[in-house]
Scaffold this motif. Sequence first.
Motif, PDB file in Angstrom:
ATOM      1  N   ILE A 169      21.236 -64.470  -5.810  1.00  0.00           N
ATOM      2  CA  ILE A 169      21.312 -63.574  -4.638  1.00  0.00           C
ATOM      3  C   ILE A 169      21.731 -62.173  -5.079  1.00  0.00           C
ATOM      4  CG2 ILE A 169      22.621 -63.060  -2.534  1.00  0.00           C
ATOM      5  CD1 ILE A 169      22.727 -66.094  -2.002  1.00  0.00           C
ATOM      6  N   ILE A 170      22.773 -62.094  -5.897  1.00  0.00           N
ATOM      7  CA  ILE A 170      23.256 -60.764  -6.323  1.00  0.00           C
ATOM      8  C   ILE A 170      22.165 -60.024  -7.098  1.00  0.00           C
ATOM      9  CG2 ILE A 170      24.908 -59.581  -7.866  1.00  0.00           C
ATOM     10  CD1 ILE A 170      26.290 -60.475  -5.371  1.00  0.00           C
ATOM     11  N   TRP A 171      21.470 -60.745  -7.966  1.00  0.00           N
ATOM     12  CA  TRP A 171      20.395 -60.098  -8.741  1.00  0.00           C
ATOM     13  C   TRP A 171      19.304 -59.559  -7.806  1.00  0.00           C
ATOM     14  CZ3 TRP A 171      15.208 -61.774  -9.246  1.00  0.00           C
ATOM     15  CH2 TRP A 171      14.453 -61.004 -10.135  1.00  0.00           C
ATOM     16  N   GLY A 172      18.797 -60.429  -6.927  1.00  0.00           N
ATOM     17  CA  GLY A 172      17.679 -60.040  -6.059  1.00  0.00           C
ATOM     18  C   GLY A 172      18.054 -58.956  -5.066  1.00  0.00           C
ATOM     19  N   LYS A 173      19.328 -58.952  -4.654  1.00  0.00           N
ATOM     20  CA  LYS A 173      19.751 -57.946  -3.680  1.00  0.00           C
ATOM     21  C   LYS A 173      19.991 -56.587  -4.331  1.00  0.00           C
ATOM     22  CE  LYS A 173      21.102 -56.076   0.132  1.00  0.00           C
ATOM     23  NZ  LYS A 173      20.307 -56.002   1.363  1.00  0.00           N
ATOM     24  N   PHE A 174      20.573 -56.597  -5.537  1.00  0.00           N
ATOM     25  CA  PHE A 174      21.058 -55.320  -6.066  1.00  0.00           C
ATOM     26  C   PHE A 174      20.209 -54.719  -7.189  1.00  0.00           C
ATOM     27  CE2 PHE A 174      24.734 -57.249  -3.921  1.00  0.00           C
ATOM     28  CZ  PHE A 174      24.951 -56.254  -2.990  1.00  0.00           C
ATOM     29  N   ILE A 175      19.124 -55.398  -7.617  1.00  0.00           N
ATOM     30  CA  ILE A 175      18.232 -54.687  -8.546  1.00  0.00           C
ATOM     31  C   ILE A 175      17.674 -53.487  -7.791  1.00  0.00           C
ATOM     32  CG2 ILE A 175      17.390 -56.351 -10.288  1.00  0.00           C
ATOM     33  CD1 ILE A 175      15.047 -56.932  -8.385  1.00  0.00           C
ATOM     34  N   ASN A 176      17.460 -52.426  -8.523  1.00  0.00           N
ATOM     35  CA  ASN A 176      16.950 -51.174  -7.939  1.00  0.00           C
ATOM     36  C   ASN A 176      17.840 -50.713  -6.776  1.00  0.00           C
ATOM     37  OD1 ASN A 176      15.054 -49.121  -8.185  1.00  0.00           O
ATOM     38  ND2 ASN A 176      13.734 -49.969  -6.590  1.00  0.00           N
ATOM     39  N   ALA A 177      19.139 -51.020  -6.862  1.00  0.00           N
ATOM     40  CA  ALA A 177      20.121 -50.673  -5.824  1.00  0.00           C
ATOM     41  C   ALA A 177      19.651 -51.116  -4.435  1.00  0.00           C
ATOM     42  CB  ALA A 177      20.433 -49.180  -5.851  1.00  0.00           C
ATOM     43  N   GLY A 178      19.067 -52.294  -4.400  1.00  0.00           N
ATOM     44  CA  GLY A 178      18.691 -52.877  -3.097  1.00  0.00           C
ATOM     45  C   GLY A 178      17.418 -52.303  -2.497  1.00  0.00           C
ATOM     46  N   GLN A 179      16.787 -51.368  -3.209  1.00  0.00           N
ATOM     47  CA  GLN A 179      15.586 -50.724  -2.645  1.00  0.00           C
ATOM     48  C   GLN A 179      14.338 -51.512  -3.042  1.00  0.00           C
ATOM     49  OE1 GLN A 179      16.870 -46.149  -2.944  1.00  0.00           O
ATOM     50  NE2 GLN A 179      17.327 -47.344  -4.739  1.00  0.00           N
ATOM     51  N   THR A 180      14.302 -52.744  -2.555  1.00  0.00           N
ATOM     52  CA  THR A 180      13.219 -53.682  -2.881  1.00  0.00           C
ATOM     53  C   THR A 180      12.734 -54.283  -1.569  1.00  0.00           C
ATOM     54  OG1 THR A 180      14.325 -54.197  -4.968  1.00  0.00           O
ATOM     55  CG2 THR A 180      12.679 -55.782  -4.207  1.00  0.00           C
ATOM     56  N   CYS A 181      11.406 -54.231  -1.368  1.00  0.00           N
ATOM     57  CA  CYS A 181      10.881 -54.688  -0.063  1.00  0.00           C
ATOM     58  C   CYS A 181      11.206 -56.151   0.208  1.00  0.00           C
ATOM     59  CB  CYS A 181       9.379 -54.457   0.003  1.00  0.00           C
ATOM     60  SG  CYS A 181       8.489 -55.313  -1.299  1.00  0.00           S
ATOM     61  N   ILE A 182      11.344 -56.966  -0.857  1.00  0.00           N
ATOM     62  CA  ILE A 182      11.625 -58.387  -0.643  1.00  0.00           C
ATOM     63  C   ILE A 182      13.063 -58.748  -1.035  1.00  0.00           C
ATOM     64  CG2 ILE A 182       9.307 -59.412  -0.664  1.00  0.00           C
ATOM     65  CD1 ILE A 182       9.707 -59.770  -3.717  1.00  0.00           C
ATOM     66  N   ALA A 183      13.933 -57.756  -1.125  1.00  0.00           N
ATOM     67  CA  ALA A 183      15.343 -58.077  -1.378  1.00  0.00           C
ATOM     68  C   ALA A 183      15.858 -58.914  -0.209  1.00  0.00           C
ATOM     69  CB  ALA A 183      16.158 -56.797  -1.481  1.00  0.00           C
ATOM     70  N   PRO A 184      16.753 -59.876  -0.470  1.00  0.00           N
ATOM     71  CA  PRO A 184      17.365 -60.558   0.674  1.00  0.00           C
ATOM     72  C   PRO A 184      18.065 -59.495   1.529  1.00  0.00           C
ATOM     73  CG  PRO A 184      18.128 -61.494  -1.428  1.00  0.00           C
ATOM     74  CD  PRO A 184      17.290 -60.296  -1.758  1.00  0.00           C
ATOM     75  N   ASP A 185      17.660 -59.364   2.778  1.00  0.00           N
ATOM     76  CA  ASP A 185      18.203 -58.295   3.619  1.00  0.00           C
ATOM     77  C   ASP A 185      19.593 -58.679   4.128  1.00  0.00           C
ATOM     78  OD1 ASP A 185      17.075 -55.746   5.304  1.00  0.00           O
ATOM     79  OD2 ASP A 185      18.435 -56.941   6.533  1.00  0.00           O
ATOM     80  N   TYR A 186      19.719 -59.928   4.571  1.00  0.00           N
ATOM     81  CA  TYR A 186      21.034 -60.415   5.050  1.00  0.00           C
ATOM     82  C   TYR A 186      21.135 -61.901   4.754  1.00  0.00           C
ATOM     83  CZ  TYR A 186      18.235 -61.930   9.106  1.00  0.00           C
ATOM     84  OH  TYR A 186      17.285 -62.512   9.913  1.00  0.00           O
ATOM     85  N   LEU A 187      22.372 -62.396   4.669  1.00  0.00           N
ATOM     86  CA  LEU A 187      22.586 -63.818   4.387  1.00  0.00           C
ATOM     87  C   LEU A 187      22.914 -64.565   5.676  1.00  0.00           C
ATOM     88  CD1 LEU A 187      24.853 -63.868   1.174  1.00  0.00           C
ATOM     89  CD2 LEU A 187      22.360 -63.817   1.328  1.00  0.00           C
ATOM     90  N   LEU A 188      22.331 -65.740   5.808  1.00  0.00           N
ATOM     91  CA  LEU A 188      22.697 -66.665   6.886  1.00  0.00           C
ATOM     92  C   LEU A 188      23.347 -67.859   6.193  1.00  0.00           C
ATOM     93  CD1 LEU A 188      19.442 -66.439   9.013  1.00  0.00           C
ATOM     94  CD2 LEU A 188      21.722 -65.793   9.766  1.00  0.00           C
ATOM     95  N   VAL A 189      24.651 -67.971   6.320  1.00  0.00           N
ATOM     96  CA  VAL A 189      25.402 -68.915   5.493  1.00  0.00           C
ATOM     97  C   VAL A 189      26.038 -70.004   6.342  1.00  0.00           C
ATOM     98  CG1 VAL A 189      27.282 -69.107   3.820  1.00  0.00           C
ATOM     99  CG2 VAL A 189      25.960 -67.000   3.980  1.00  0.00           C
ATOM    100  N   ASP A 190      25.938 -71.231   5.861  1.00  0.00           N
ATOM    101  CA  ASP A 190      26.631 -72.327   6.526  1.00  0.00           C
ATOM    102  C   ASP A 190      28.136 -72.019   6.512  1.00  0.00           C
ATOM    103  OD1 ASP A 190      28.089 -74.861   6.876  1.00  0.00           O
ATOM    104  OD2 ASP A 190      26.082 -75.763   6.831  1.00  0.00           O
ATOM    105  N   GLN A 191      28.706 -72.037   7.704  1.00  0.00           N
ATOM    106  CA  GLN A 191      30.128 -71.689   7.877  1.00  0.00           C
ATOM    107  C   GLN A 191      31.038 -72.395   6.849  1.00  0.00           C
ATOM    108  OE1 GLN A 191      31.566 -69.549  10.305  1.00  0.00           O
ATOM    109  NE2 GLN A 191      33.397 -69.949   9.073  1.00  0.00           N
ATOM    110  N   ARG A 192      30.685 -73.636   6.510  1.00  0.00           N
ATOM    111  CA  ARG A 192      31.568 -74.446   5.658  1.00  0.00           C
ATOM    112  C   ARG A 192      31.688 -73.912   4.224  1.00  0.00           C
ATOM    113  NH1 ARG A 192      28.585 -79.974   6.798  1.00  0.00           N
ATOM    114  NH2 ARG A 192      26.898 -78.444   6.992  1.00  0.00           N
ATOM    115  N   ILE A 193      30.677 -73.139   3.784  1.00  0.00           N
ATOM    116  CA  ILE A 193      30.787 -72.645   2.395  1.00  0.00           C
ATOM    117  C   ILE A 193      30.942 -71.119   2.349  1.00  0.00           C
ATOM    118  CG2 ILE A 193      29.680 -74.460   1.025  1.00  0.00           C
ATOM    119  CD1 ILE A 193      27.439 -71.785   1.739  1.00  0.00           C
ATOM    120  N   LYS A 194      31.134 -70.532   3.522  1.00  0.00           N
ATOM    121  CA  LYS A 194      31.166 -69.064   3.568  1.00  0.00           C
ATOM    122  C   LYS A 194      32.259 -68.467   2.664  1.00  0.00           C
ATOM    123  CE  LYS A 194      31.943 -65.243   6.625  1.00  0.00           C
ATOM    124  NZ  LYS A 194      32.380 -64.827   7.948  1.00  0.00           N
ATOM    125  N   GLN A 195      33.471 -68.990   2.751  1.00  0.00           N
ATOM    126  CA  GLN A 195      34.567 -68.392   1.970  1.00  0.00           C
ATOM    127  C   GLN A 195      34.314 -68.518   0.463  1.00  0.00           C
ATOM    128  OE1 GLN A 195      36.544 -66.135   2.788  1.00  0.00           O
ATOM    129  NE2 GLN A 195      36.004 -66.438   4.934  1.00  0.00           N
TER     130      GLN A 195
END
Length: 461
Positions: free
Chosen positions: A236-262
Amino acid sequence: MVATEIFKVTEILNKQRIFFKTGQTKNVAFRIAQLKILKQAIIENKQAIIQALTADLRKPEFETYASEIGVIKEVDYGIKNITNWTKPKKAEIPLELLPYSAKIQPEPLGVVLIIGPWNYPFQLIISPLVGAIASGNCAIIKPSEIAPHTSQFLAEMIGKYFEKNYIAVIEGGVEISQQLLAEKFDHIFFTGGTAVGKIVMTAAAKNLTPVTLELGGKSPCIVDTEMNIEHTIKRIIWGKFINAGQTCIAPDYLLVDQRIKQDLLSGLQKCLKEFYGDNPANSPNYARIIHQKQFARLVNFLKCGEIIVGGETDPEQLYIAPTIIDHVSLEDSVMQEEIFGPILPIIAYTDIDEAIDLINSRPKPLALYLFSQNQNLQKRVLQETSSGGVCINDTVMQFGISSLPFGGVGDSGIGSYHGKASFDTFSHYKSVLRNSFWLDLNWRYAPYKGKLLLLKLILGI
Ligand code: NAD
C-alpha cells in the motif's frame, strides 16, 4: 493562437495524411522496424529521460526506470507479437453457406492524435504510441505542457528518430490541444482528467472521431483481516507514495476492517519511516508535486480529518510529506474528488457490506484493490463492484502486465490499451466475406415460389 501555429497543425496533419496514403505504414516489416527505432531511441536517451523527469517531478531515478523507461517492455511485447496480431483471422461460416469463406482483417485507422498528462509524462505518451505504430498509423502527439522538460525532450527525441510526416510532436497547452481537437483525426487517444475527457469527447463527436479516454477517479483499497499485514502495508505504501501519490491508479483511500485498523495504522507509520526516513523531505526516494496549483489543491485536503502522520509542507520545494489521515467524513473535500497526491485517508468498516455499498454509491473507479486471502470475499467484491481493473493483494502492478488490457469504465474512462488491447484500439477490424464462382444455388433468388419451405428449414423454424 498565432496564425503560424494553426498553420503548423494543419500542415503536419496534411503531410501525415499524404504519407499514410502511400501505404508504407501498412507493411508489417516497416512497423517492426519503427518499433525497433523507438526502442533504440529510449535506450540511447535514458539519461535525458531521467534528467527531464528530475526537472519536472524530482522523480527518483529508480522510479523513472521502473515507470517511465520501463515502457520499453511494451515496445518489446509489440515487436514480439505484431506478426500474429496483424494476421487475418478466419471466421466461422454456417454449413448452408459453405462455398463462402470469411475472415476478420485488421487495418490501420489513419492519422491518430495522442494527448498525454503530466504525471508519467514519458510513458503515457510512448505506451499508446507503441499501439499506434504496431497498428500501422501515423501519429500526432501532444504531451502535457505541465511537465515542460519531458514535453520538450519528447519533441526532440521523436523529431530526431522519426520523420514528421509519420510521427510528430506538437508541444503546447490548452489552446494547442483545442486547435488539434478541432481537426479531424481517425482516432483520439486521451489520458487525463474526467473534466477534460468530456471536452475531448465533445470535440471528437463533431467529427465522428472514435476516442479512447484514459481518465482517473478515486480508486478504493479494501483491507480485510485475512491477509499478511507486513506485505499489505508495504504494497500500500509503495503504490500510494510512488511519484508522491500522483498516480492515476494509486490507492486513493483505504477501507479497513475496524478490527485491524490500529495495527494497520501503526504498521503504515513504521513502513513510511523505513521507506523515506525520519524526514521524507531529505529522502532521495521521494518525488515532488508537479506545480503550485496542484500543491495548493492538495494542501487544502490537509484540513480534513485528523493527521496521523505527515502533513508537513514546503511550498518552495513543492513538497508534501507522505500523509495519513484518520476520521475523515465522506463529505470532506478529500473524499469528494480524486486526491492525486501523497495523502491517504483511512475509513473503517465493521461489515464488508458497508465498504461495497460505499464503492457502489460513487462513480466507477479506475482501479479497485482488495487485500484478503478469503476466496469468498474476493469473489463477492469481484461480483458486486465495477471498476476499470482489480488487483488483489497488491497495488498498481496491474499496469505493468502487457497481456492485461488497461482502462476505465464509466467515469474512469472509455476503451483500453496495453499489449494486444493497444493494437485493437488503433485498428479497425474489417470483416471480409468471400464467395466463389464454382456453385450458385438458386434458393435465395426470385421467384420465391416453392422455396419458403427450404428457407424455414435453414432458419430452423
Ligand atoms: P488534464 O486533463 O488536465 O490534462 C491532460 C491533457 O489535456 C494535457 O495534455 C492538457 O494540455 C490537455 N488539456 C487540458 N485542458 C484542456 C482543455 N480544456 N481542452 C483540451 N485539452 C486540454 O490531466 P492532467 O492534470 O495532466 O492529469 C491528471 C489526470 O489524469 C488525473 O485525473 C489522473 O487520474 C488522470 N490520469 C489517468 C491515467 C490513466 O491511465 N487512466 C494516467 C494518468 C493520469
